[in-house]
Structures are given as structure tokens and as C-alpha cells.
Design a protein around this motif. Structure first.
Motif, mmCIF file in Angstrom:
data_model
loop_
_atom_site.group_PDB
_atom_site.id
_atom_site.type_symbol
_atom_site.label_atom_id
_atom_site.label_comp_id
_atom_site.label_asym_id
_atom_site.label_seq_id
_atom_site.Cartn_x
_atom_site.Cartn_y
_atom_site.Cartn_z
ATOM 1 N N GLY A 36 -27.725 10.104 -9.738
ATOM 2 C CA GLY A 36 -26.455 10.181 -9.036
ATOM 3 C C GLY A 36 -25.651 8.918 -9.219
ATOM 4 N N ILE A 37 -24.385 9.034 -8.891
ATOM 5 C CA ILE A 37 -23.461 7.923 -9.053
ATOM 6 C C ILE A 37 -22.573 7.864 -7.814
ATOM 7 N N ASP A 38 -22.253 6.658 -7.362
ATOM 8 C CA ASP A 38 -21.332 6.486 -6.235
ATOM 9 C C ASP A 38 -19.946 6.192 -6.775
ATOM 10 N N MET A 39 -18.966 6.964 -6.316
ATOM 11 C CA MET A 39 -17.575 6.748 -6.709
ATOM 12 C C MET A 39 -16.865 6.084 -5.535
ATOM 13 N N VAL A 40 -16.196 4.962 -5.816
ATOM 14 C CA VAL A 40 -15.528 4.214 -4.749
ATOM 15 C C VAL A 40 -14.080 3.917 -5.105
ATOM 16 N N LEU A 41 -13.272 3.800 -4.066
ATOM 17 C CA LEU A 41 -11.892 3.347 -4.235
ATOM 18 C C LEU A 41 -11.910 1.839 -4.086
ATOM 19 N N VAL A 42 -11.345 1.125 -5.039
ATOM 20 C CA VAL A 42 -11.377 -0.333 -4.979
ATOM 21 C C VAL A 42 -10.010 -0.963 -4.866
ATOM 22 N N SER A 43 -8.961 -0.207 -4.980
ATOM 23 C CA SER A 43 -7.639 -0.812 -4.877
ATOM 24 C C SER A 43 -6.806 -0.034 -3.879
ATOM 25 N N ALA A 44 -5.923 -0.744 -3.247
ATOM 26 C CA ALA A 44 -4.982 -0.134 -2.317
ATOM 27 C C ALA A 44 -3.622 -0.752 -2.579
ATOM 28 N N ASP A 45 -2.584 0.013 -2.366
ATOM 29 C CA ASP A 45 -1.232 -0.494 -2.573
ATOM 30 C C ASP A 45 -0.857 -1.370 -1.389
ATOM 31 N N THR A 46 -0.797 -2.659 -1.613
ATOM 32 C CA THR A 46 -0.436 -3.586 -0.542
ATOM 33 C C THR A 46 0.983 -4.113 -0.701
ATOM 34 N N SER A 47 1.716 -3.574 -1.646
ATOM 35 C CA SER A 47 3.091 -4.033 -1.836
ATOM 36 C C SER A 47 3.961 -3.502 -0.700
ATOM 37 N N ALA A 48 4.887 -4.305 -0.261
ATOM 38 C CA ALA A 48 5.759 -3.930 0.838
ATOM 39 C C ALA A 48 6.960 -3.166 0.294
ATOM 40 N N SER A 49 7.275 -2.061 0.942
ATOM 41 C CA SER A 49 8.454 -1.304 0.527
ATOM 42 C C SER A 49 9.701 -1.969 1.117
ATOM 43 N N THR A 50 10.837 -1.626 0.575
ATOM 44 C CA THR A 50 12.099 -2.192 1.052
ATOM 45 C C THR A 50 12.309 -1.860 2.517
ATOM 46 N N THR A 51 11.994 -0.622 2.896
ATOM 47 C CA THR A 51 12.179 -0.197 4.283
ATOM 48 C C THR A 51 11.288 -0.996 5.223
ATOM 49 N N SER A 52 10.037 -1.218 4.847
ATOM 50 C CA SER A 52 9.114 -1.933 5.739
ATOM 51 C C SER A 52 9.501 -3.399 5.904
ATOM 52 N N VAL A 53 10.276 -3.947 4.990
ATOM 53 C CA VAL A 53 10.732 -5.329 5.118
ATOM 54 C C VAL A 53 12.069 -5.380 5.854
ATOM 55 N N LEU A 54 12.979 -4.483 5.532
ATOM 56 C CA LEU A 54 14.315 -4.533 6.115
ATOM 57 C C LEU A 54 14.378 -4.045 7.551
ATOM 58 N N LEU A 55 13.558 -3.091 7.941
ATOM 59 C CA LEU A 55 13.620 -2.558 9.303
ATOM 60 C C LEU A 55 13.307 -3.630 10.343
ATOM 61 N N PRO A 56 12.196 -4.379 10.241
ATOM 62 C CA PRO A 56 11.960 -5.443 11.237
ATOM 63 C C PRO A 56 13.066 -6.510 11.214
ATOM 64 N N LEU A 57 13.581 -6.832 10.044
ATOM 65 C CA LEU A 57 14.660 -7.808 9.946
ATOM 66 C C LEU A 57 15.912 -7.304 10.674
ATOM 67 N N PHE A 58 16.268 -6.037 10.447
ATOM 68 C CA PHE A 58 17.421 -5.431 11.113
ATOM 69 C C PHE A 58 17.226 -5.415 12.623
ATOM 70 N N LEU A 59 16.023 -5.066 13.095
ATOM 71 C CA LEU A 59 15.757 -5.042 14.532
ATOM 72 C C LEU A 59 15.859 -6.439 15.130
ATOM 73 N N ALA A 60 15.344 -7.439 14.438
ATOM 74 C CA ALA A 60 15.415 -8.816 14.935
ATOM 75 C C ALA A 60 16.871 -9.279 15.014
ATOM 76 N N LEU A 61 17.662 -9.005 13.985
ATOM 77 C CA LEU A 61 19.077 -9.399 13.995
ATOM 78 C C LEU A 61 19.842 -8.665 15.089
ATOM 79 N N SER A 62 19.536 -7.384 15.304
ATOM 80 C CA SER A 62 20.189 -6.610 16.373
ATOM 81 C C SER A 62 19.864 -7.206 17.732
ATOM 82 N N PHE A 63 18.596 -7.574 17.942
ATOM 83 C CA PHE A 63 18.196 -8.193 19.205
ATOM 84 C C PHE A 63 18.960 -9.495 19.433
ATOM 85 N N LEU A 64 19.056 -10.325 18.388
ATOM 86 C CA LEU A 64 19.770 -11.593 18.514
ATOM 87 C C LEU A 64 21.252 -11.374 18.805
#
Length: 153
Positions: A107-135
Motif C-alpha cells: 500500500g501507499i499513503d497519498m498526502v496533500l503537501v501544499s496549500a494555497d496561502t496567497s492572499a486574494s485581493t478581496t481578503s486584503v482590501l476588505l479589512p483595509l476598507f473596514l479599518a478606513l471606514s471605522f476611522l
């Protein structure tokens, strides 16, 4: 090019580094792989022994053909194992030789070794927009308080 087969270690050769599979000749009735864990895209080699010389060796997992070759004069074989689909988890593999009743199994074990850790534009801009709106709201509220304070005096 599919890959390079791991050379077999001979008696007297130094042991491989820790974590590296110890390639060796298969014994009669044995199915071996050049590694025990694979990830998507890895090339896997199988080595087996115990077939009749010249017999067809067919490797399957869950009814899926994953490898096929012909045994040499000593009844051993080596082939690339190619899975049609990648499913993480344990995959049992059987090798059947023409004319043999009992399959070789491993038998053989198949494993996932990589995950997409890159940030999308939305995930970066949404917190920034919320912070600016709060300010902006906080600044407007502070300005109103200051104006009310001036009017009362």
C-alpha cells in the motif's frame, strides 16, 4: 520523462540518510515501492518478485489499472505506478502475475503537501476598507463633539 528509478543498494554500501527509503531487491512474493508516501504529481516505482519468467504483471488499486510490465528471467519486475486520480489516504495496490493465484500486495499513503496561502485581493482590501471606514466615522463623531462644545460656550 517520467522519472528516474532508484538504484538498488548492494551489501557494503552505506545506509541511506534518515527519511530516505532503503531501496532493495524484492523477495519472492513481495511488492515494494521506492517510497511509502506520495503527493500529487510524484512519480512512484514498484518492484516485485515471484512471477514466472516472462509473465505479465498487472498492478491495480480498487479495480483501476495503475501499472503493467513483464517479469524478467528471474521473475522480478519493475514499473512506474500511475494513479488516474489523487485521493488523500491509504491506497492498497495489488500486483497479479499471469498464471499466479495469489497477488502481491502493498500500500501507499497519498498526502496533500501544499496549500494555497496567497492572499486574494478581496481578503486584503476588505479589512483595509473596514479599518478606513471605522476611522472616518470616528473622525466625524469627534468633529461633531468639538463643534457642540464650541456652540455651548
Amino acid at each position: 520523462m517520467l522519472g528516474v528509478c532508484t538504484p538498488v543498494r548492494r551489501a557494503g554500501d552505506p545506509a541511506p540518510p534518515v527519511g530516505v527509503p532503503d531501496p532493495r531487491e524484492a523477495k519472492a512474493g513481495e511488492l515494494l515501492f521506492d517510497r511509502t508516501i506520495v503527493s500529487a504529481g510524484d512519480t512512484l516505482f514498484a518492484r516485485g518478485a515471484g512471477c514466472a519468467p516472462g509473465a505479465q504483471a498487472t498492478l491495480t488499486t480498487g479495480g483501476e489499472l495503475v501499472g503493467q510490465t513483464v517479469a524478467d528471467q528471474s521473475g522480478t519486475f519493475e514499473t512506474v505506478v500511475q494513479f488516474a486520480s489523487f485521493e488523500p489516504g491509504y491506497r492498497p495496490v495489488e500486483a497479479r502475475c499471469d498464471g499466479e493465484q495469489e497477488p502481491l500486495a502493498a500500500g501507499i499513503d497519498m498526502v496533500l503537501v501544499s496549500a494555497d496561502t496567497s492572499a486574494s485581493t478581496t481578503s486584503v482590501l476588505l479589512p483595509l476598507f473596514l479599518a478606513l471606514s471605522f476611522l472616518a466615522v470616528h473622525y466625524q463623531m469627534a468633529a461633531r463633539r468639538r463643534r457642540r462644545g464650541r456652540v455651548r460656550h
